[in-house]
Scaffold this motif. Structure first.
Motif, PDB file in Angstrom:
ATOM      1  N   MET A   1       0.839  -1.213   0.000  1.00  0.00           N
ATOM      2  CA  MET A   1       0.000   0.000   0.000  1.00  0.00           C
ATOM      3  C   MET A   1       0.868   1.255   0.000  1.00  0.00           C
ATOM      4  O   MET A   1       0.476   2.303  -0.504  1.00  0.00           O
ATOM      5  CB  MET A   1      -0.931   0.005   1.226  1.00  0.00           C
ATOM      6  CG  MET A   1      -2.100  -0.933   1.078  1.00  0.00           C
ATOM      7  SD  MET A   1      -2.842  -1.331   2.654  1.00  0.00           S
ATOM      8  CE  MET A   1      -3.711   0.196   2.991  1.00  0.00           C
ATOM      9  N   ALA A   2       2.062   1.149   0.577  1.00  0.00           N
ATOM     10  CA  ALA A   2       2.947   2.329   0.616  1.00  0.00           C
ATOM     11  C   ALA A   2       3.799   2.379  -0.633  1.00  0.00           C
ATOM     12  O   ALA A   2       4.782   3.113  -0.682  1.00  0.00           O
ATOM     13  CB  ALA A   2       3.857   2.255   1.834  1.00  0.00           C
ATOM     14  N   LYS A   3       3.473   1.575  -1.633  1.00  0.00           N
ATOM     15  CA  LYS A   3       4.111   1.590  -2.957  1.00  0.00           C
ATOM     16  C   LYS A   3       5.578   1.187  -2.906  1.00  0.00           C
ATOM     17  O   LYS A   3       6.378   1.589  -3.771  1.00  0.00           O
ATOM     18  CB  LYS A   3       3.993   2.989  -3.606  1.00  0.00           C
ATOM     19  CG  LYS A   3       2.569   3.481  -3.763  1.00  0.00           C
ATOM     20  CD  LYS A   3       2.259   4.094  -5.060  1.00  0.00           C
ATOM     21  CE  LYS A   3       0.751   4.451  -5.167  1.00  0.00           C
ATOM     22  NZ  LYS A   3      -0.072   3.942  -4.062  1.00  0.00           N
ATOM     23  N   PHE A   4       5.998   0.406  -1.888  1.00  0.00           N
ATOM     24  CA  PHE A   4       7.388  -0.104  -1.902  1.00  0.00           C
ATOM     25  C   PHE A   4       7.330  -1.539  -2.429  1.00  0.00           C
ATOM     26  O   PHE A   4       7.448  -2.505  -1.688  1.00  0.00           O
ATOM     27  CB  PHE A   4       7.991  -0.093  -0.487  1.00  0.00           C
ATOM     28  CG  PHE A   4       8.185   1.284   0.045  1.00  0.00           C
ATOM     29  CD1 PHE A   4       7.312   1.782   0.996  1.00  0.00           C
ATOM     30  CD2 PHE A   4       9.216   2.090  -0.415  1.00  0.00           C
ATOM     31  CE1 PHE A   4       7.463   3.061   1.497  1.00  0.00           C
ATOM     32  CE2 PHE A   4       9.374   3.375   0.075  1.00  0.00           C
ATOM     33  CZ  PHE A   4       8.506   3.859   1.036  1.00  0.00           C
ATOM     34  N   TYR A   5       7.097  -1.690  -3.715  1.00  0.00           N
ATOM     35  CA  TYR A   5       6.874  -3.049  -4.231  1.00  0.00           C
ATOM     36  C   TYR A   5       8.131  -3.903  -4.098  1.00  0.00           C
ATOM     37  O   TYR A   5       8.074  -5.078  -3.773  1.00  0.00           O
ATOM     38  CB  TYR A   5       6.429  -2.964  -5.707  1.00  0.00           C
ATOM     39  CG  TYR A   5       5.172  -2.164  -5.856  1.00  0.00           C
ATOM     40  CD1 TYR A   5       5.188  -0.929  -6.495  1.00  0.00           C
ATOM     41  CD2 TYR A   5       3.982  -2.631  -5.298  1.00  0.00           C
ATOM     42  CE1 TYR A   5       4.024  -0.180  -6.586  1.00  0.00           C
ATOM     43  CE2 TYR A   5       2.831  -1.884  -5.387  1.00  0.00           C
ATOM     44  CZ  TYR A   5       2.850  -0.654  -6.033  1.00  0.00           C
ATOM     45  OH  TYR A   5       1.727   0.100  -6.122  1.00  0.00           O
ATOM     46  N   LEU A   6       9.321  -3.279  -4.297  1.00  0.00           N
ATOM     47  CA  LEU A   6      10.555  -4.086  -4.196  1.00  0.00           C
ATOM     48  C   LEU A   6      10.657  -4.702  -2.809  1.00  0.00           C
ATOM     49  O   LEU A   6      10.921  -5.885  -2.644  1.00  0.00           O
ATOM     50  CB  LEU A   6      11.768  -3.182  -4.477  1.00  0.00           C
ATOM     51  CG  LEU A   6      13.109  -3.839  -4.233  1.00  0.00           C
ATOM     52  CD1 LEU A   6      13.337  -4.952  -5.248  1.00  0.00           C
ATOM     53  CD2 LEU A   6      14.245  -2.831  -4.298  1.00  0.00           C
ATOM     54  N   LEU A   7      10.384  -3.869  -1.784  1.00  0.00           N
ATOM     55  CA  LEU A   7      10.529  -4.392  -0.412  1.00  0.00           C
ATOM     56  C   LEU A   7       9.532  -5.520  -0.173  1.00  0.00           C
ATOM     57  O   LEU A   7       9.872  -6.555   0.411  1.00  0.00           O
ATOM     58  CB  LEU A   7      10.291  -3.256   0.594  1.00  0.00           C
ATOM     59  CG  LEU A   7      11.255  -2.068   0.476  1.00  0.00           C
ATOM     60  CD1 LEU A   7      10.971  -1.059   1.573  1.00  0.00           C
ATOM     61  CD2 LEU A   7      12.694  -2.547   0.548  1.00  0.00           C
ATOM     62  N   ALA A   8       8.296  -5.357  -0.685  1.00  0.00           N
ATOM     63  CA  ALA A   8       7.297  -6.418  -0.474  1.00  0.00           C
ATOM     64  C   ALA A   8       7.767  -7.705  -1.144  1.00  0.00           C
ATOM     65  O   ALA A   8       7.727  -8.796  -0.555  1.00  0.00           O
ATOM     66  CB  ALA A   8       5.959  -5.961  -1.042  1.00  0.00           C
ATOM     67  N   ALA A   9       8.304  -7.578  -2.368  1.00  0.00           N
ATOM     68  CA  ALA A   9       8.769  -8.781  -3.084  1.00  0.00           C
ATOM     69  C   ALA A   9       9.907  -9.428  -2.301  1.00  0.00           C
ATOM     70  O   ALA A   9       9.928 -10.647  -2.070  1.00  0.00           O
ATOM     71  CB  ALA A   9       9.254  -8.374  -4.483  1.00  0.00           C
ATOM     72  N   LEU A  10      10.855  -8.606  -1.825  1.00  0.00           N
ATOM     73  CA  LEU A  10      11.983  -9.170  -1.049  1.00  0.00           C
ATOM     74  C   LEU A  10      11.457  -9.890   0.186  1.00  0.00           C
ATOM     75  O   LEU A  10      11.898 -11.004   0.503  1.00  0.00           O
ATOM     76  CB  LEU A  10      12.922  -8.034  -0.627  1.00  0.00           C
ATOM     77  CG  LEU A  10      13.968  -7.617  -1.665  1.00  0.00           C
ATOM     78  CD1 LEU A  10      14.788  -6.450  -1.143  1.00  0.00           C
ATOM     79  CD2 LEU A  10      14.876  -8.794  -1.982  1.00  0.00           C
ATOM     80  N   ALA A  11      10.467  -9.296   0.852  1.00  0.00           N
ATOM     81  CA  ALA A  11       9.950  -9.933   2.075  1.00  0.00           C
ATOM     82  C   ALA A  11       9.387 -11.306   1.746  1.00  0.00           C
ATOM     83  O   ALA A  11       9.641 -12.294   2.449  1.00  0.00           O
ATOM     84  CB  ALA A  11       8.871  -9.041   2.690  1.00  0.00           C
ATOM     85  N   MET A  12       8.674 -11.400   0.604  1.00  0.00           N
ATOM     86  CA  MET A  12       8.097 -12.702   0.259  1.00  0.00           C
ATOM     87  C   MET A  12       9.198 -13.715  -0.048  1.00  0.00           C
ATOM     88  O   MET A  12       9.179 -14.850   0.455  1.00  0.00           O
ATOM     89  CB  MET A  12       7.161 -12.525  -0.938  1.00  0.00           C
ATOM     90  CG  MET A  12       5.709 -12.419  -0.520  1.00  0.00           C
ATOM     91  SD  MET A  12       4.630 -12.292  -1.931  1.00  0.00           S
ATOM     92  CE  MET A  12       4.699 -10.546  -2.282  1.00  0.00           C
TER      93      MET A  12
END
Lengths: 112, 512, 175, 142
Positions: B417-428
């Protein structure tokens, strides 16, 4: 400002010693040098020009006193420094008994 | 001025000295005295968590009232956020003390162990409850010095070397913190955290502010084993006795590291954008590098220690995202969601990492080795340990029904939601790698047949160890209920509010 | 005043550099003791007699413990040529020091000069201290009354250190 | 140690001990206090053990006595703090005894008590650290 910069340089000499030296005693010596410079830093902060040591003399009360708070903090920090140095020395003498050397890299290899 | 707050510090410290004195005459008393003390602490901590809610209760030590709005004495503070941390400390401490009743039979002079254990708990309670900067440093030193001695408790070669490295890095962190406190006192001339925010409010030089924040971040970051300063953690946690490494990994790096960073960066410093970005990058680095270092490990405890670094990376990442949004002043509800995810993951990590280390200790207790290659087929001979370790492994790698999944889910949603898609992908990705690494741990330790013929029959661990492991696994399952919105409102949101709306902390303290 | 302090601290820096680079361990420990004792001079210059007394005695005790440990061993440091790894750590050390020093000098321009520091929290310690705590020595008043909780923590730190030393120095750890 | 060292220790050890007690008791009047006096007393005790060697004091492996003294002193420090809490004005660490006149020996309420107990605790702690080092060196040489 020159006194503060020199005090920070002393802190840096201690930090340099801890990073680069391989001898256990030298690391402990650099740690106590870092300690000494942080006590000096607190004492420098508390100094007031023309101030007198913070002992209230009931005879003539009106005086400019030096700031007692950093001195109280340093009093506590000195005994903490003694505690950490004593712990480090106990570990060093124990490591020397087990490994027979003060060199930290040899200890790493002997550990196996 | 509720009189409950000083009890958290007086009881464990006085208990430590009683254990030290009685340990000399009645050999068996110290085990039960420590468990009794910690049980009492668990009761009052859960009582204060239930009664604290949104308000903040203050304890002026020594009864010094503030003079024209400047606090003089030291304040002890209990609010929504540190009530949670105090509950974690005392609960995991109580279970580790129960666990070590039978685990400590292998070590000599157990009364020193229990005295140091009580001092560590008292030190951590002191750090979490204090509202004064130098007081945090003093109680930090108590818990850190007792953890040096506890890491080197069985005086073997590797433990002494690990404890020495831990002491050198810990000592450097303490001097950086001392220098940081000197710097803050130089500008603001006061030590109370709320008062420092007041003093900073009337103007500060940008460069000075950044330098002080970097000093404090590196000092407490070293205690929280963030990525550039993580060198001491794998050695210290793997060579310590298991209940102590459960305490170190589950509680110590949170209460003394992450909690103080959050408290200081939200309630003392005004959140600046470049610091927030620095913290987020450190969090992602810890998360990614921690898991890659953990894959190649064969020693159980080292594997778990590296996983602690990567799980802490999750918490720092989500809090960093919250900080960035607050500093930009946009979308406050997403920032609140990110910080809620961070704190929720903090609680979960304390539960399942403590349980994993206790399992590793149980395996070491009965089979005598920590190397995954020399183990196998323990599921049949140690049913309870393998069951609890299965629950813990599934919850750390975020498998749906367990608690790890929900907190990682909240973090990833907040990142998206905060538009940090790279971080979300890394977390997954990191979550998947964690799952793979724990599948390896389960398969080698419990399920594949043991090819090495062990002569003595491996029997289950005695009752106190089993009891604490089972209780912790039940907590792991119960914590997943925290994801339900209305339960989350009562427990997590007061903690998030005290952090996000930064004026609340100072007005409550200066006001009272 | 600032000149006198700078001279003494300059002397301390030289002593610290010698302590780190000394070949013989005993002289390195003695140099560290000298740095500690010259800190006592700085405390006296900065009007802090309390600290001078505590520092001189604590430094003596630290020196005794360090010499006790060093005398127990071969007093020579095994001098070996700096290999590549030594150079890399030395280079990173100097680099970190350069950056921190630059930022330090840059950030202290707007702060109080030595001796001109204003008071905020400590103002109330000085004004009513003698009446509030009743002690003529303000530092003892602050240490034991205004911040007595710190001093209790302090006494507990020393007890933890004693317990730590006793656990580390026991001969047999595991049964 | 040589006879010269033993003679000088006999002369000055007593005086150093008395000076330590003076610094503790006058903590709230003159510079120094609980910590400084405690460390001075520990210094004088260390002086005696250095000059006359470990066996003179018949150091047993388990130095039971000093740990008891030291933890008792710390418990007393905590009991004073808690006593302020109990029957003082219900506030932890409160200075509940009468303040007296500034500058007199018995003047600063609870402070002299704190000074004395912290002084004994610091002296006992530092002496134990030194003793355990000496005992460890002798034990491991055997």
């Amino acid at each position: 400002m020159i006194a503060y910069i020199m005090c920070f340089i002393l802190f840096m000499v201690g930090l340099y010693g801890v990073i680069t030296r391989r001898n256990l005693i030298k690391i402990a010596v650099s740690m106590s040098i870092m300690e000494i410079s942080s006590f000096l830093f607190f004492a420098l902060i508390g100094y007031i020009d023309g101030g007198v040591a913070p002992i209230v003399d009931p005879a003539d009360p009106v005086k400019i006193y030096v700031d007692p708070l950093p001195q109280a903090l340093v009093l506590t920090a000195i005994v903490i420094g003694l505690a950490t140095t004593a712990m480090m020395m106990a570990i060093i003498i124990r490591l020397y008994r087990k490994y027979g050397t003060f060199d930290i890299r040899e200890i790493k290899n002997l550990r196996g | 001025m509720n009189p409950l707050i000083p009890l958290f510090v007086i009881v464990p410290l006085a208990g430590a000295f009683l254990v030290m004195i009685t340990g000399r005459f009645l050999k068996e008393l110290d085990k039960y005295l420590t468990s009794l003390i910690l049980l009492f602490l668990v009761i009052i901590s859960f009582y204060s968590l239930s009664t604290i809610g949104e308000n903040l209760s203050l304890y002026k030590v020594g009864g010094w009232e503030p003079i024209d709005k400047v606090p003089i004495g030291i304040y002890m503070i209990m609010d929504g956020f540190n009530a949670i941390i105090v509950c974690i400390i005392n609960l995991i401490g109580f279970l580790s003390a129960l666990y070590s009743i039978s685990y400590i039979k292998r070590y000599t002079s157990s009364n020193y162990f229990y005295a140091l254990f009580c001092l560590m708990i008292g030190g951590m309670n002191g750090v979490v409850l204090s509202g004064d900067l130098f007081n945090i440093f003093v109680f930090l030193e108590i818990s850190v010095i007792s953890s040096y001695a506890l890491v080197a408790f069985g005086v073997e070669k590797s433990e002494l070397e690990a404890s020495f490295k831990y002491q050198v890095l810990g000592g450097m962190a303490s001097f950086l913190i001392l220098f940081g406190i000197g710097f803050i006192y130089w500008k603001t001339k006061t030590l109370n955290i709320a008062d420092i925010k007041e003093a900073f409010a009337n103007g500060y030089d940008k460069k000075y502010y950044l330098f002080v924040q970097i000093l404090i971040l590196s000092g407490f970051g070293l205690k929280a084993a963030m990525i550039p300063f993580h060198a001491w953690l794998p050695d210290a946690h793997s060579s310590a006795p298991s209940p102590i490494s459960a305490m170190l990994s589950g509680v110590f790096i949170k209460a003394v590291g992450i909690y103080v960073i959050l408290r200081l960066f939200f309630n003392m410093f005004t959140v600046s954008e470049e610091m927030a970005i620095l913290i987020t990058t450190l969090g992602t680095l810890s998360m990614v590098i921690g898991v890659f270092l953990a894959i190649g490990q064969w020693d159980i405890k080292r594997l778990l220690a590296y996983h602690s670094i990567s799980q802490m990376g999750y918490v720092i990442l989500s809090v960093g995202i919250g900080m960035i949004l607050i500093s930009r002043g946009s979308k406050p509800e997403i920032a609140a969601l990110a910080i809620t995810g961070g704190i929720f993951h903090l609680i979960n990590h304390a539960a399942f990492k403590g349980l994993l280390f206790l399992n590793a200790g149980a395996i070491e207790y009965s089979t005598g080795t920590r190397n995954l290659k020399e183990m196998g087929g323990l599921a049949r001979s140690m049913p309870v340990t393998s069951a609890t370790s299965f629950i813990a492994s599934m919850s750390i790698s975020g498998v749906p029904p367990f608690n790890g999944f929900f907190s990682k889910l909240i973090i990833i949603i907040a990142a998206v939601m905060a538009k940090f898609y790279l971080l979300a992908a890394l977390a997954m990705i990191v979550s998947i790698i964690t799952l793979a690494s724990f599948m390896k741990f389960q398969r080698y330790a419990f399920y594949n047949k043991s090819d090495i013929k062990t002569d003595q029959k491996i029997k289950e661990v005695p009752f106190p160890m089993l009891f604490s492991m089972v209780v912790l696994s039940i907590i792991c399952v119960l914590l997943s209920l925290l994801a339900i919105p209305d339960i989350r409102e009562t427990i997590l949101t007061p903690a998030v509010n005290i952090l996000t709306d930064h004026l609340k902390y100072t007005t409550l303290i200066i006001g009272q | 005043m600032e000149l006198a302090i700078s001279i003494v601290v300059g002397f301390m820096i030289l002593g610290a550099l010698y302590a780190i680079h000394a070949k013989d361990l005993l002289s390195s420990v003695i140099a560290c003791g000298i740095v500690g004792y010259s800190l006592v001079i700085c405390f006296l210059l900065l009007r802090a007699p309390d600290l001078a007394i505590v520092q001189i005695v604590v430094d003596t005790i630290t020196l005794i413990i360090m010499v006790a440990v060093v005398l127990d061993s071969s007093k020579e440091e095994s001098y070996s040529k700096l290999d590549t790894r030594g150079y890399i750590t030395a280079a990173t050390g100097v680099l970190i020091i350069g950056i921190l020093l630059y930022f330090f000098i840059d950030s202290i321009q707007t702060l109080d000069v030595l001796g001109k520091s204003s008071l905020r929290m400590a103002k109330h310690y000085i004004e009513g201290a003698a009446q509030k705590t009743g002690s003529a020595n303000l530092v003892t008043g602050v240490v034991f009354d205004f911040r007595g909780y710190d001093t209790m923590g302090e006494a507990v730190v020393l007890v933890t250190a004693v317990l730590g030393v006793l656990t580390i120095l026991r001969i047999k750890g595991k049964k | 140690m040589t006879i010269i060292v033993k003679k000088t220790t006999q002369l000055i050890a007593g005086m150093v001990f008395m000076y330590g007690i003076y610094v503790i008791v006058h903590g709230h009047l003159t510079p120094g206090g609980g910590f400084a006096g405690g460390v001075v007393i520990a210094g004088s005790l260390i002086l005696v053990t250095l000059a006359y060697g470990g066996d003179f004091l018949k150091l047993v492996k388990e130095e039971a006595g000093t740990t008891i003294v030291e933890s008792l002193a710390t418990i007393l420090v905590i009991t004073i703090a808690v006593s302020g809490f109990l029957f003082g004005t219900k506030i932890f660490f409160n200075n509940f005894l009468p303040k007296g006149i500034v500058g007199h020996l018995v003047s600063a309420g609870v402070l002299p008590l704190y000074n004395i107990f912290v002084g004994t605790e610091v002296a006992a702690s530092i002496f134990i650290i030194f003793l355990s080092l000496i005992i460890f060196k002798e034990e491991s040489q055997k």
